[in-house]
Design a protein around this motif. Structure first.
Motif, PDB file in Angstrom:
ATOM      1  N   ARG A 186      40.020  67.696  56.695  1.00  0.00           N
ATOM      2  CA  ARG A 186      40.959  66.797  56.688  1.00  0.00           C
ATOM      3  C   ARG A 186      42.077  67.672  56.293  1.00  0.00           C
ATOM      4  O   ARG A 186      43.689  67.300  56.750  1.00  0.00           O
ATOM      5  CB  ARG A 186      40.319  65.929  55.798  1.00  0.00           C
ATOM      6  CG  ARG A 186      41.290  64.091  56.565  1.00  0.00           C
ATOM      7  CD  ARG A 186      40.854  62.794  55.952  1.00  0.00           C
ATOM      8  NE  ARG A 186      39.353  62.491  55.372  1.00  0.00           N
ATOM      9  CZ  ARG A 186      39.017  62.136  54.646  1.00  0.00           C
ATOM     10  NH1 ARG A 186      39.669  61.881  53.756  1.00  0.00           N
ATOM     11  NH2 ARG A 186      37.694  62.464  54.475  1.00  0.00           N
ATOM     12  N   ASP A 187      42.265  68.075  55.807  1.00  0.00           N
ATOM     13  CA  ASP A 187      43.672  68.303  54.643  1.00  0.00           C
ATOM     14  C   ASP A 187      43.951  69.903  55.105  1.00  0.00           C
ATOM     15  O   ASP A 187      45.366  69.854  55.754  1.00  0.00           O
ATOM     16  CB  ASP A 187      43.373  69.445  52.726  1.00  0.00           C
ATOM     17  CG  ASP A 187      43.395  68.024  51.800  1.00  0.00           C
ATOM     18  OD1 ASP A 187      43.353  67.314  52.300  1.00  0.00           O
ATOM     19  OD2 ASP A 187      42.885  68.367  51.179  1.00  0.00           O
ATOM     20  N   LEU A 188      42.631  70.473  56.028  1.00  0.00           N
ATOM     21  CA  LEU A 188      43.596  71.649  56.738  1.00  0.00           C
ATOM     22  C   LEU A 188      43.976  71.164  57.830  1.00  0.00           C
ATOM     23  O   LEU A 188      45.074  71.501  58.774  1.00  0.00           O
ATOM     24  CB  LEU A 188      42.445  72.019  57.261  1.00  0.00           C
ATOM     25  CG  LEU A 188      42.335  73.574  55.773  1.00  0.00           C
ATOM     26  CD1 LEU A 188      41.586  75.142  56.738  1.00  0.00           C
ATOM     27  CD2 LEU A 188      43.483  74.035  55.322  1.00  0.00           C
ATOM     28  N   TYR A 244      34.095  74.445  62.543  1.00  0.00           N
ATOM     29  CA  TYR A 244      35.600  75.549  61.934  1.00  0.00           C
ATOM     30  C   TYR A 244      35.927  76.502  62.942  1.00  0.00           C
ATOM     31  O   TYR A 244      37.843  75.674  62.359  1.00  0.00           O
ATOM     32  CB  TYR A 244      34.968  76.866  61.567  1.00  0.00           C
ATOM     33  CG  TYR A 244      33.761  76.648  60.229  1.00  0.00           C
ATOM     34  CD1 TYR A 244      34.098  77.292  59.115  1.00  0.00           C
ATOM     35  CD2 TYR A 244      32.003  76.245  60.157  1.00  0.00           C
ATOM     36  CE1 TYR A 244      33.749  77.038  57.968  1.00  0.00           C
ATOM     37  CE2 TYR A 244      31.615  76.005  59.312  1.00  0.00           C
ATOM     38  CZ  TYR A 244      32.237  76.865  58.324  1.00  0.00           C
ATOM     39  OH  TYR A 244      31.235  75.967  56.462  1.00  0.00           O
ATOM     40  N   LEU A 245      36.527  76.280  64.181  1.00  0.00           N
ATOM     41  CA  LEU A 245      37.096  76.286  64.886  1.00  0.00           C
ATOM     42  C   LEU A 245      38.292  75.635  65.271  1.00  0.00           C
ATOM     43  O   LEU A 245      39.265  76.262  64.995  1.00  0.00           O
ATOM     44  CB  LEU A 245      36.441  76.893  66.174  1.00  0.00           C
ATOM     45  CG  LEU A 245      35.595  77.940  66.699  1.00  0.00           C
ATOM     46  CD1 LEU A 245      35.200  77.600  67.868  1.00  0.00           C
ATOM     47  CD2 LEU A 245      37.218  79.037  66.024  1.00  0.00           C
ATOM     48  N   ALA A 246      38.337  74.436  64.531  1.00  0.00           N
ATOM     49  CA  ALA A 246      39.227  73.040  65.296  1.00  0.00           C
ATOM     50  C   ALA A 246      39.959  73.138  63.847  1.00  0.00           C
ATOM     51  O   ALA A 246      40.979  72.769  64.112  1.00  0.00           O
ATOM     52  CB  ALA A 246      38.761  71.835  64.811  1.00  0.00           C
ATOM     53  N   PHE A 248      40.722  76.434  62.186  1.00  0.00           N
ATOM     54  CA  PHE A 248      41.340  77.982  62.727  1.00  0.00           C
ATOM     55  C   PHE A 248      42.761  77.312  63.420  1.00  0.00           C
ATOM     56  O   PHE A 248      43.856  77.753  62.717  1.00  0.00           O
ATOM     57  CB  PHE A 248      40.763  78.737  63.048  1.00  0.00           C
ATOM     58  CG  PHE A 248      39.159  79.040  62.163  1.00  0.00           C
ATOM     59  CD1 PHE A 248      39.542  78.906  60.982  1.00  0.00           C
ATOM     60  CD2 PHE A 248      38.266  78.605  62.753  1.00  0.00           C
ATOM     61  CE1 PHE A 248      38.029  78.789  60.172  1.00  0.00           C
ATOM     62  CE2 PHE A 248      36.582  79.333  61.920  1.00  0.00           C
ATOM     63  CZ  PHE A 248      36.957  79.187  60.708  1.00  0.00           C
ATOM     64  N   ASP A 249      42.010  75.919  64.631  1.00  0.00           N
ATOM     65  CA  ASP A 249      43.098  75.749  65.840  1.00  0.00           C
ATOM     66  C   ASP A 249      44.291  75.262  64.710  1.00  0.00           C
ATOM     67  O   ASP A 249      45.259  75.643  65.083  1.00  0.00           O
ATOM     68  CB  ASP A 249      42.482  74.826  66.463  1.00  0.00           C
ATOM     69  CG  ASP A 249      42.050  75.614  67.503  1.00  0.00           C
ATOM     70  OD1 ASP A 249      42.721  77.264  67.487  1.00  0.00           O
ATOM     71  OD2 ASP A 249      41.427  74.950  68.193  1.00  0.00           O
ATOM     72  N   SER A 250      44.226  74.249  64.083  1.00  0.00           N
ATOM     73  CA  SER A 250      45.179  73.562  62.821  1.00  0.00           C
ATOM     74  C   SER A 250      46.046  74.737  62.269  1.00  0.00           C
ATOM     75  O   SER A 250      47.569  74.767  62.337  1.00  0.00           O
ATOM     76  CB  SER A 250      44.645  72.709  62.092  1.00  0.00           C
ATOM     77  OG  SER A 250      46.240  71.987  61.366  1.00  0.00           O
ATOM     78  N   VAL A 251      45.687  75.662  61.479  1.00  0.00           N
ATOM     79  CA  VAL A 251      46.362  76.546  60.829  1.00  0.00           C
ATOM     80  C   VAL A 251      47.534  77.428  61.874  1.00  0.00           C
ATOM     81  O   VAL A 251      48.310  77.733  61.388  1.00  0.00           O
ATOM     82  CB  VAL A 251      45.196  77.598  59.992  1.00  0.00           C
ATOM     83  CG1 VAL A 251      46.052  78.528  59.130  1.00  0.00           C
ATOM     84  CG2 VAL A 251      44.392  77.158  59.297  1.00  0.00           C
ATOM     85  N   TYR A 252      46.559  78.424  62.980  1.00  0.00           N
ATOM     86  CA  TYR A 252      47.374  78.841  63.271  1.00  0.00           C
ATOM     87  C   TYR A 252      48.494  77.776  64.143  1.00  0.00           C
ATOM     88  O   TYR A 252      49.175  78.550  64.550  1.00  0.00           O
ATOM     89  CB  TYR A 252      46.259  79.676  65.124  1.00  0.00           C
ATOM     90  CG  TYR A 252      45.552  80.633  64.648  1.00  0.00           C
ATOM     91  CD1 TYR A 252      45.777  81.635  63.963  1.00  0.00           C
ATOM     92  CD2 TYR A 252      43.702  80.661  63.959  1.00  0.00           C
ATOM     93  CE1 TYR A 252      45.030  82.698  63.118  1.00  0.00           C
ATOM     94  CE2 TYR A 252      43.369  80.981  63.242  1.00  0.00           C
ATOM     95  CZ  TYR A 252      44.294  82.186  63.248  1.00  0.00           C
ATOM     96  OH  TYR A 252      42.853  83.474  62.757  1.00  0.00           O
ATOM     97  N   LYS A 253      48.658  76.551  64.756  1.00  0.00           N
ATOM     98  CA  LYS A 253      49.309  75.700  65.353  1.00  0.00           C
ATOM     99  C   LYS A 253      50.535  76.195  64.358  1.00  0.00           C
ATOM    100  O   LYS A 253      51.264  76.311  64.792  1.00  0.00           O
ATOM    101  CB  LYS A 253      48.738  74.469  65.239  1.00  0.00           C
ATOM    102  CG  LYS A 253      49.269  73.575  66.575  1.00  0.00           C
ATOM    103  CD  LYS A 253      49.078  72.750  66.801  1.00  0.00           C
ATOM    104  CE  LYS A 253      49.538  71.488  68.136  1.00  0.00           C
ATOM    105  NZ  LYS A 253      49.977  70.016  66.171  1.00  0.00           N
ATOM    106  N   PHE A 254      50.409  75.650  62.781  1.00  0.00           N
ATOM    107  CA  PHE A 254      51.144  75.954  62.188  1.00  0.00           C
ATOM    108  C   PHE A 254      51.877  77.227  61.856  1.00  0.00           C
ATOM    109  O   PHE A 254      53.045  77.198  61.849  1.00  0.00           O
ATOM    110  CB  PHE A 254      50.757  75.465  60.777  1.00  0.00           C
ATOM    111  CG  PHE A 254      50.918  75.438  59.169  1.00  0.00           C
ATOM    112  CD1 PHE A 254      52.278  74.425  59.331  1.00  0.00           C
ATOM    113  CD2 PHE A 254      51.926  76.679  58.828  1.00  0.00           C
ATOM    114  CE1 PHE A 254      52.809  74.517  58.267  1.00  0.00           C
ATOM    115  CE2 PHE A 254      52.807  77.006  57.917  1.00  0.00           C
ATOM    116  CZ  PHE A 254      53.753  75.512  57.687  1.00  0.00           C
ATOM    117  N   CYS A 255      51.083  78.119  62.202  1.00  0.00           N
ATOM    118  CA  CYS A 255      51.870  79.174  62.094  1.00  0.00           C
ATOM    119  C   CYS A 255      53.181  80.072  63.282  1.00  0.00           C
ATOM    120  O   CYS A 255      53.792  79.856  63.079  1.00  0.00           O
ATOM    121  CB  CYS A 255      50.052  80.535  62.392  1.00  0.00           C
ATOM    122  SG  CYS A 255      49.338  80.688  60.850  1.00  0.00           S
TER     123      CYS A 255
END
Ligand SMILES: [Fe+2]
Length: 262
Positions: A186-188, A244-246, A248-255
């Protein structure tokens, strides 16, 4: 901060770390781990500071802050044999006590001394208090960026080391069980720093490390993370299932939103 004061602090640091020397290999390795980390954070902070165009005296102050930021780690390990603040005490607060006890900052101007103590105090907080001065917040932010740049290196080296024997001091005694905690996910997904209290296993810990990206302050730090492929390297030591991919998507979207991606 001038050159002479910085040299004196470096000399004190080296002597102080020497007092923790041990014949026990595991103890000595953990002391070395923190000493080496400290010296690399000094390099990282200078690198980020130079790219931000800081003048020489501010660079030297930043280096002094990096040099002393984890000074509490040595006493913490000597007393409790762990780097887990939750199982011992807050290493930032402990570090401040060490500096005061040894009168390390006595010869410095009040303003400089306060900036050093303030950056150390805040370096491991989940977030920075808004009511501090701009200078205190600036040096706290640059330290937090430099510190993360090196912790990423340490944990990634550890994950990729061949015949990787687990170092419980790095992995914080966490079990390598399948899955991740709902709260960490949830945090990610909400693009916020993972709460340390949600960490239950090694996967949670790796996800927390990915989430440090949400707390990066300066463009040169983002550039470093991209060049060194830190996020991708952590992704590659986690399972690649849809759950997990969901994340990672959230992290890359932020990037991407922070002009981070290639
Ligand atoms: Fe550190």
């Amino acid at each position: 901060m001038d050159n002479k004061s910085l040299s004196q602090l470096k000399e004190w640091f080296t002597g102080y770390v020497q007092t923790f020397k041990s014949n026990d290999t595991e103890i000595q390795e953990n002391i070395n781990l923190k000493q080496d980390h400290t010296l690399r954070v000094c390099q990282e902070i200078i690198c980020v500071g130079k790219q931000l165009g800081l003048p020489e005296d501010a660079l030297q102050l930043a280096e002094a802050i990096a040099l002393l930021h984890d000074i509490g780690r040595f006493e913490q390990y000597a007393r409790y044999r762990t780097f887990m603040d939750g199982r011992s005490e807050n290493h930032a607060e402990l570090g401040i006590k060490v500096l005061l006890k040894h009168e390390v900052l006595k010869q410095l101007d009040d303003e400089i001394r306060d900036l050093i103590l303030c950056a150390i105090k805040y370096h491991n907080r989940p977030s920075l208090p808004p009511e501090e001065t701009d200078r205190c917040l600036f040096f706290s932010r640059i330290l937090r960026d430099a510190d993360k740049l090196d912790i990423w290196k340490v944990v990634i080296d550890h994950y990729y080391r061949r015949n990787s024997e687990s170092n419980t001091a790095i992995e914080l005694h966490l079990p390598d069980t399948p899955g991740f905690s709902k709260e960490v996910g949830r945090d990610l997904l909400n693009q916020r720093i993972v709460d340390m209290n949600h960490i239950k296993n090694l996967n949670d810990f790796k996800l927390l490390q990915m989430g440090w990206i949400f707390d990066i302050n300066f463009k040169p730090t983002f550039d470093c993370i991209r060049e060194r492929r830190y996020i991708e390297l952590i992704q590659d030591v986690l399972p690649q299932t849809k759950e997990y991919l969901a994340l990672f998507d959230s992290v890359y979207k932020f990037c991407h939103e922070h002009n981070f991606a290639n």
